[in-house]
Design a protein around this motif. Structure first.
Motif, PDB file in Angstrom:
ATOM      1  N   GLN A 181       0.817  -1.206   0.000  1.00 38.66           N
ATOM      2  CA  GLN A 181       0.000   0.000   0.000  1.00 38.66           C
ATOM      3  C   GLN A 181       0.856   1.263   0.000  1.00 38.66           C
ATOM      4  O   GLN A 181       0.501   2.263  -0.624  1.00 38.66           O
ATOM      5  CB  GLN A 181      -0.926  -0.012   1.230  1.00 38.66           C
ATOM      6  CG  GLN A 181      -1.882   1.163   1.318  1.00 38.66           C
ATOM      7  CD  GLN A 181      -2.947   1.141   0.226  1.00 38.66           C
ATOM      8  OE1 GLN A 181      -3.130   0.125  -0.441  1.00 38.66           O
ATOM      9  NE2 GLN A 181      -3.640   2.256   0.040  1.00 38.66           N
ATOM     10  N   GLU A 182       1.978   1.231   0.700  1.00 36.42           N
ATOM     11  CA  GLU A 182       2.842   2.404   0.775  1.00 36.42           C
ATOM     12  C   GLU A 182       3.307   2.861  -0.613  1.00 36.42           C
ATOM     13  O   GLU A 182       3.501   4.050  -0.859  1.00 36.42           O
ATOM     14  CB  GLU A 182       4.074   2.118   1.644  1.00 36.42           C
ATOM     15  CG  GLU A 182       3.767   1.925   3.119  1.00 36.42           C
ATOM     16  CD  GLU A 182       3.480   0.468   3.463  1.00 36.42           C
ATOM     17  OE1 GLU A 182       3.620   0.109   4.644  1.00 36.42           O
ATOM     18  OE2 GLU A 182       3.126  -0.312   2.551  1.00 36.42           O
ATOM     19  N   ILE A 183       3.477   1.902  -1.529  1.00 37.06           N
ATOM     20  CA  ILE A 183       3.923   2.210  -2.885  1.00 37.06           C
ATOM     21  C   ILE A 183       2.738   2.352  -3.841  1.00 37.06           C
ATOM     22  O   ILE A 183       2.730   3.214  -4.724  1.00 37.06           O
ATOM     23  CB  ILE A 183       4.897   1.123  -3.389  1.00 37.06           C
ATOM     24  CG1 ILE A 183       6.207   1.186  -2.590  1.00 37.06           C
ATOM     25  CG2 ILE A 183       5.175   1.274  -4.884  1.00 37.06           C
ATOM     26  CD1 ILE A 183       7.203   0.110  -2.950  1.00 37.06           C
ATOM     27  N   ALA A 184       1.729   1.523  -3.656  1.00 36.72           N
ATOM     28  CA  ALA A 184       0.601   1.500  -4.590  1.00 36.72           C
ATOM     29  C   ALA A 184      -0.321   2.706  -4.451  1.00 36.72           C
ATOM     30  O   ALA A 184      -0.951   3.130  -5.424  1.00 36.72           O
ATOM     31  CB  ALA A 184      -0.207   0.207  -4.398  1.00 36.72           C
ATOM     32  N   ALA A 185      -0.420   3.288  -3.262  1.00 35.95           N
ATOM     33  CA  ALA A 185      -1.412   4.333  -3.007  1.00 35.95           C
ATOM     34  C   ALA A 185      -1.119   5.689  -3.644  1.00 35.95           C
ATOM     35  O   ALA A 185      -2.028   6.328  -4.185  1.00 35.95           O
ATOM     36  CB  ALA A 185      -1.613   4.497  -1.498  1.00 35.95           C
TER      37      ALA A 185
END
Length: 232
Positions: A110-114
């Motif tokens: 999530q840290e990268i995808a968001a």
């Protein structure tokens, strides 16, 4: 002689495994010590190693990983001196192209995808410790550092094995992902360059990578107190 001494000291203050370790001529007085250190990088031209004893580094049990997301590459590299001084065990930079590529990978955390990536860049950071109390202290120090930075996303370090593994698996999968998606007729290159940590806040680090070069994938940069290693 003073100028030569200055050049050798400057070059070998950074990570350097290319050719003879001629800094041994300055660092040691006894011939045996000089020769032993010149052997490193000599690629068999001075002698060969018939046996070796390795002094291994113990693996620290407690680990926390997080992502410092900045609005631009310059903003991310400007964080470098403070991040290195904070004593993170690992620091790797992902530029906008790296983040966009990582968002396409299966299992991207999530840290990268968001983030809605525009010119963003991020520092993947990790702290390690022998005890939980020591790790908690390091995590608090990291949080205090983050409070003084202009970040584009909330910063949180996690000790969860699955989230940590997702962050590092995504990072390590970048080169293969870009190589697979490269345009026909181009070649993915793997290069390493080391520049001084002091370049982190200026134009030098950004000039060290040409994002418009055809066929090149996203760069990775590994930061430490003996230099910034840039891999493409």
């Amino acid at each position: 002689m003073p100028e030569l001494r200055r050049i050798i000291t400057e070059r070998f203050a950074m990570k350097n495994t290319m050719g003879y370790g001629i800094n041994a001529l300055l660092d040691f007085d006894q011939p045996a010590d000089v020769l032993a250190h010149l052997v490193v990088g000599s690629e068999g031209t001075l002698t060969f190693v018939s046996s070796a004893v390795f002094r291994t580094v113990p693996v620290q049990k407690h680990v926390a990983t997080g992502l410092l997301t900045a609005p631009s590459l310059q903003a991310a590299t400007a964080m470098l001196p403070g991040v290195v001084q904070a004593g993170f065990a690992a620091v790797e930079l992902l530029d906008a192209r790296s983040l966009l590529t990582a968002q396409q990978l299966a299992g991207s955390p999530q840290e990268i995808a968001a983030p809605d990536v525009q010119d963003h860049a991020a520092l993947l950071v990790e702290q390690r410790a022998d005890s939980l109390e020591e790790l908690e202290h390091k995590v608090r120090s990291g949080a205090q550092l983050a409070e003084g930075l202009s970040l584009s996303a909330p910063f949180e370090m996690t000790t969860e094995a699955a989230r940590r593994a997702a962050l590092w698996t995504t990072r390590k999968g970048l080169y293969a992902a870009v190589a697979e998606a490269r345009p026909a007729g181009t070649t993915a290159l793997l290069e390493d360059v080391v520049v001084p940590v002091a370049w982190g806040g200026g134009d030098g680090l950004r000039r060290s990578w040409s994002p418009g070069a055809a066929g090149r994938g996203p760069p990775s940069r590994t930061f430490g107190d003996n230099g910034t290693s840039i891999g493409a």
